[in-house]
Scaffold this active site. Structure first.
Site, PDB file in Angstrom:
ATOM      1  NE  ARG A   1      -1.396  -1.161   3.563  1.00  0.00           N
ATOM      2  CZ  ARG A   1      -1.833  -1.202   5.002  1.00  0.00           C
ATOM      3  NH1 ARG A   1      -2.979  -0.829   4.810  1.00  0.00           N
ATOM      4  NH2 ARG A   1      -0.481  -1.543   5.641  1.00  0.00           N
TER       5      ARG A   1
ATOM      6  CD  GLN B   1       3.372  30.681  13.072  1.00  0.00           C
ATOM      7  OE1 GLN B   1       3.350  31.090  13.821  1.00  0.00           O
ATOM      8  NE2 GLN B   1       3.748  30.552  12.040  1.00  0.00           N
TER       9      GLN B   1
ATOM     10  CG  ASN C   1       5.638  28.173   9.724  1.00  0.00           C
ATOM     11  OD1 ASN C   1       4.476  28.445  10.095  1.00  0.00           O
ATOM     12  ND2 ASN C   1       6.295  28.551  10.271  1.00  0.00           N
TER      13      ASN C   1
ATOM     14  NE  ARG D   1      12.173  28.278   1.216  1.00  0.00           N
ATOM     15  CZ  ARG D   1      11.405  28.790   0.482  1.00  0.00           C
ATOM     16  NH1 ARG D   1      11.429  30.153   1.408  1.00  0.00           N
ATOM     17  NH2 ARG D   1      10.592  28.803  -0.246  1.00  0.00           N
TER      18      ARG D   1
ATOM     19  CG  HIS E   1      16.006  32.361   8.357  1.00  0.00           C
ATOM     20  ND1 HIS E   1      14.554  31.468   7.901  1.00  0.00           N
ATOM     21  CD2 HIS E   1      16.008  33.298   7.440  1.00  0.00           C
ATOM     22  CE1 HIS E   1      14.982  32.559   6.760  1.00  0.00           C
ATOM     23  NE2 HIS E   1      15.882  33.364   6.506  1.00  0.00           N
TER      24      HIS E   1
ATOM     25  CE1 TYR F   1      11.455  25.488   8.779  1.00  0.00           C
ATOM     26  CE2 TYR F   1      10.325  25.433   6.967  1.00  0.00           C
ATOM     27  CZ  TYR F   1      11.746  25.814   7.473  1.00  0.00           C
ATOM     28  OH  TYR F   1      12.910  25.926   6.649  1.00  0.00           O
TER      29      TYR F   1
END
Length: 182
Positions: free
Chosen positions: A23, A47, A49, A59, A62, A132
C-alpha cells in the site's frame, strides 16, 4: 524511532521507523513520550508552516531572539533538503559551530532545534517540501537572519542536487542582505 543529538547541543536528528507494504509507507514522525525521554524536554506546538522550494533555494540562516526563542521540529515530506543548524547562543561552548543533516522523502528524518539555534535549508531538488512545527508563533520583531555564506561560519553547501545536477543558489532579497555572523 532513533533520536540522537547533533554536534550542536540542543539539536537532535530523529530517524523514524518506516513500515512499508504494497500500500505504501507509514512513518511515525513524532511521538511526545520518546521525544521527551531523549531530549529531556517537552515540545509545545503553537504554529505549523509548510514551504515548497525549487532546487537551489536556500532559506536562512534564520533564528528568533532568545528570549523568547523559537524551537522547531523540521520534516521533509517531499524531495530533499540539506538542513543546517548553527549554535548562536552567546556563551555556549559550541557558539558558531554548525552541523547538517540530509532530510528527504526516503529516510524521513526530522531535525529538532532548541531555542537560540540558527537554521537554514537548501533544497536539493525541485518541489521539495518541508514542514516546520514551531514552539511559538512567528514574531517579526524577534526574527533575525545571518548570511549563510559567511566564511567565518564555513558552512559547506552542496554544489549539486540529489540528481547530480549543478545547483544555482537562490535566496530571498532579505536572506541575501543578511548580516555576517561576526
Amino acid at each position: 524511532m532513533e533520536i540522537r543529538e547533533l554536534a550542536v547541543p540542543g539539536a537532535w536528528v530523529v530517524t523514524p521507523r518506516r513500515f512499508q507494504d504494497e500500500r505504501g509507507t507509514f512513518v511515525e514522525s513524532f511521538k511526545a513520550s520518546e521525544f521527551e525521554k531523549a531530549t529531556g524536554r517537552p515540545f509545545e506546538l503553537h504554529q505549523v508552516n509548510c514551504s515548497v522550494s525549487a532546487a537551489g533555494v536556500l532559506r536562512g540562516i534564520h533564528y528568533t531572539e532568545d528570549p523568547p526563542g523559537q524551537a522547531k521540529y523540521v520534516t521533509c515530506v517531499r524531495g530533499a533538503f540539506l538542513d543546517v543548524v548553527v549554535d548562536l547562543r552567546p556563551g555556549s561552548p559550541t557558539y558558531g559551530r554548525w552541523d547538517s543533516v540530509l532530510l528527504d522523502d526516503v529516510d524521513r528524518r526530522s531535525v529538532f532545534l532548541s531555542e537560540g539555534l540558527g537554521h537554514a535549508i537548501l533544497s536539493l531538488e525541485d518541489e521539495s517540501t518541508v514542514t516546520y512545527l514551531c514552539s511559538i508563533e512567528y514574531t517579526p520583531e524577534s526574527d533575525r537572519d545571518l548570511d549563510a555564506f559567511d566564511p567565518r561560519l564555513g558552512i559547506e553547501w552542496p554544489k549539486v542536487g540529489r540528481d547530480g545536477t549543478p545547483l544555482t543558489y537562490l535566496r530571498s532579497p532579505k536572506d541575501a542582505a543578511a548580516p555576517p555572523f561576526s
